[in-house]
Scaffold this motif. Structure first.
Motif, mmCIF file in Angstrom:
data_model
loop_
_atom_site.group_PDB
_atom_site.id
_atom_site.type_symbol
_atom_site.label_atom_id
_atom_site.label_comp_id
_atom_site.label_asym_id
_atom_site.label_seq_id
_atom_site.Cartn_x
_atom_site.Cartn_y
_atom_site.Cartn_z
ATOM 1 N N GLN A 273 0.838 -1.195 0.000
ATOM 2 C CA GLN A 273 0.000 0.000 0.000
ATOM 3 C C GLN A 273 0.875 1.247 0.000
ATOM 4 N N ALA A 274 0.467 2.258 -0.730
ATOM 5 C CA ALA A 274 1.155 3.548 -0.700
ATOM 6 C C ALA A 274 1.085 4.100 0.726
ATOM 7 N N LYS B 265 -3.994 3.337 -2.218
ATOM 8 C CA LYS B 265 -3.883 2.405 -3.343
ATOM 9 C C LYS B 265 -2.606 1.588 -3.217
ATOM 10 N N PRO B 266 -2.639 0.345 -3.704
ATOM 11 C CA PRO B 266 -1.401 -0.438 -3.729
ATOM 12 C C PRO B 266 -0.520 0.025 -4.889
ATOM 13 N N TRP B 267 0.780 -0.159 -4.719
ATOM 14 C CA TRP B 267 1.720 0.171 -5.791
ATOM 15 C C TRP B 267 1.729 -0.958 -6.815
ATOM 16 N N GLU C 155 0.049 1.985 -11.323
ATOM 17 C CA GLU C 155 0.057 3.088 -10.348
ATOM 18 C C GLU C 155 1.459 3.698 -10.249
ATOM 19 N N MET C 156 2.481 2.863 -10.178
ATOM 20 C CA MET C 156 3.853 3.370 -10.078
ATOM 21 C C MET C 156 4.238 4.121 -11.346
ATOM 22 N N ASP D 70 1.814 15.735 -9.709
ATOM 23 C CA ASP D 70 0.539 15.778 -10.430
ATOM 24 C C ASP D 70 -0.321 14.561 -10.105
ATOM 25 N N TRP D 71 0.310 13.398 -9.861
ATOM 26 C CA TRP D 71 -0.447 12.173 -9.616
ATOM 27 C C TRP D 71 -1.015 12.145 -8.205
ATOM 28 N N ILE D 72 -0.200 12.541 -7.216
ATOM 29 C CA ILE D 72 -0.657 12.595 -5.823
ATOM 30 C C ILE D 72 -0.394 14.014 -5.333
ATOM 31 N N LYS D 73 -1.400 14.849 -5.484
ATOM 32 C CA LYS D 73 -1.293 16.254 -5.093
ATOM 33 C C LYS D 73 -0.944 16.337 -3.612
#
Length: 136
Positions: free
Chosen positions: A66-67, A84-86, A90-91, A100-103
């Protein structure tokens, strides 16, 4: 009777973020290239088994977990609650441009623009895992 020809173009969310088909890219990637590219990451992250946190969390076994889940690392609130899991996808999306992906992520890395570079580093990171994700 008039005949109308309609051409449709499909764009998936992943291709619009530049992530394309990561599984196809992984199939042609090289872990040796990934090891070289990971040197950009090594200033802030350890990848060795048992390696500790640095400026960023330790990345041994990152794919599949998990992140925001390394217990002794202080994540940004957005990363800690990302949930979310990596996965490969996702990675790949995250490494394109982390902020941009995880503000709100603390990660200041600008990202890897090259799909081939992202695939190679993801393949390398997947090897650094007690339970690598299957490549199929």
């Amino acid at each position: 009777v008039a005949s109308v020809s309609i051409t449709t173009e499909t764009t998936s969310a992943s291709s619009s973020t530049g992530s394309g088909d990561i599984m196809a890219l992984l199939a042609s990637a090289s872990t040796a290239d990934g090891k070289k590219i990971f040197k950009k990451c090594a200033a802030c992250h350890s990848i060795a088994k048992g390696g500790g946190n640095k400026i960023g969390p330790a990345l041994w076994g990152v794919l599949g977990r998990q992140a925001g889940s390394v217990s002794d690392y202080k994540y940004s609130k957005t990363m800690a609650t990302h949930g979310k899991p990596w996965t490969f996808k996702e990675m790949n999306s995250f490494l394109t441009k982390p902020k941009d992906w995880i503000k709100g992520t603390k990660m200041s890395f600008a990202g890897l623009k090259s799909e081939k570079d992202r695939a190679a580093v993801i393949l390398y990171m997947n090897e650094k895992n007690d339970n690598p994700l299957p490549l199929q």
